[in-house]
Design an enzyme around this catalytic site. Structure first.
Site, PDB file in Angstrom:
ATOM      1  N   ARG A  20       0.829  -1.206   0.000  1.00 26.47           N
ATOM      2  CA  ARG A  20       0.000   0.000   0.000  1.00 26.47           C
ATOM      3  C   ARG A  20       0.864   1.257   0.000  1.00 26.47           C
ATOM      4  O   ARG A  20       0.519   2.252  -0.636  1.00 26.47           O
ATOM      5  CB  ARG A  20      -0.972   0.013   1.188  1.00 26.47           C
ATOM      6  CG  ARG A  20      -2.092  -1.009   1.059  1.00 26.47           C
ATOM      7  CD  ARG A  20      -2.929  -0.783  -0.206  1.00 26.47           C
ATOM      8  NE  ARG A  20      -3.767  -1.903  -0.557  1.00 26.47           N
ATOM      9  CZ  ARG A  20      -3.425  -2.924  -1.344  1.00 26.47           C
ATOM     10  NH1 ARG A  20      -2.209  -3.017  -1.844  1.00 26.47           N
ATOM     11  NH2 ARG A  20      -4.280  -3.876  -1.645  1.00 26.47           N
ATOM     12  N   GLU A  23       2.041   1.513  -3.461  1.00 30.33           N
ATOM     13  CA  GLU A  23       0.923   2.006  -4.266  1.00 30.33           C
ATOM     14  C   GLU A  23       0.726   3.516  -4.067  1.00 30.33           C
ATOM     15  O   GLU A  23       0.498   4.258  -5.028  1.00 30.33           O
ATOM     16  CB  GLU A  23      -0.346   1.251  -3.870  1.00 30.33           C
ATOM     17  CG  GLU A  23      -1.590   1.658  -4.627  1.00 30.33           C
ATOM     18  CD  GLU A  23      -2.800   0.876  -4.152  1.00 30.33           C
ATOM     19  OE1 GLU A  23      -3.516   0.366  -5.028  1.00 30.33           O
ATOM     20  OE2 GLU A  23      -3.031   0.770  -2.922  1.00 30.33           O
ATOM     21  N   SER A  75      15.502  14.573   3.232  1.00 30.86           N
ATOM     22  CA  SER A  75      16.409  13.610   3.841  1.00 30.86           C
ATOM     23  C   SER A  75      15.664  12.471   4.528  1.00 30.86           C
ATOM     24  O   SER A  75      14.663  12.684   5.204  1.00 30.86           O
ATOM     25  CB  SER A  75      17.294  14.318   4.871  1.00 30.86           C
ATOM     26  OG  SER A  75      18.113  13.388   5.539  1.00 30.86           O
TER      27      SER A  75
END
Length: 156
Positions: free
Chosen positions: A96, A99, A122
């Site tokens: 997820r 995604e 960073s």
């Protein structure tokens, strides 16, 4: 003396030991973090092989888990970071996030560059927080905060 690892093998094995000891002792990552002076996210990442712990924090965690002196030493070593293979993740939770970056990655990049200019956020000078909050429509929501220092690209 500061030591650095050249492979992920030892830290992967230690991470497995940590997770098993954590389960046997019925401890949470929050409980393991108590007394370290560090954030839950940082200690969790360290226990899963992604960060080195300061000596005192390594000892606190090792004592709670019943780990030996070699484990304390390994927890202090600078790891070879990166735990996801060079393929699409198959774990549903990790997928997820993959995604989300597939959908919003270019949006995040565009907004960061528009607001800050050319550079990066960073992952070293970085804070991570995960909170569970009630959803007014029912159920729960995950609030994930990624807080990284902006580092501008410097022409040379």
């Amino acid at each position: 003396m500061i030591q650095s690892q050249h492979s992920q093998t030892a830290r992967h094995a230690l991470a497995e030991t940590v997770v098993l000891a954590k389960a046997r002792k019925n401890l949470s990552f929050a409980q393991l973090t108590e007394g370290t002076g560090l954030s839950e996210a940082f200690v969790t990442a360290a226990l899963l092989g992604q960060h080195a712990l300061p000596a005192d924090a390594a000892r606190v965690v090792a004592d709670k888990l019943g780990l030996d002196d070699d484990a304390v030493l390994l927890l202090q070593m600078i790891p070879l970071r990166g735990s996801i293979d060079d393929r699409v993740p198959t774990d549903p939770t990790i997928y997820r996030f993959y995604e989300m970056l597939q959908v919003y990655g270019t949006t995040l990049k565009a907004l960061v560059h528009e607001k800050f200019g050319d550079g990066i956020i960073s992952a070293i000078n970085f804070r991570l927080d995960v909170k569970k909050v009630d959803d007014p429509e029912g159920g729960s929501r995950a609030v994930i905060t990624l807080d990284g220092k902006y580092l501008p690209t410097k022409p040379f």
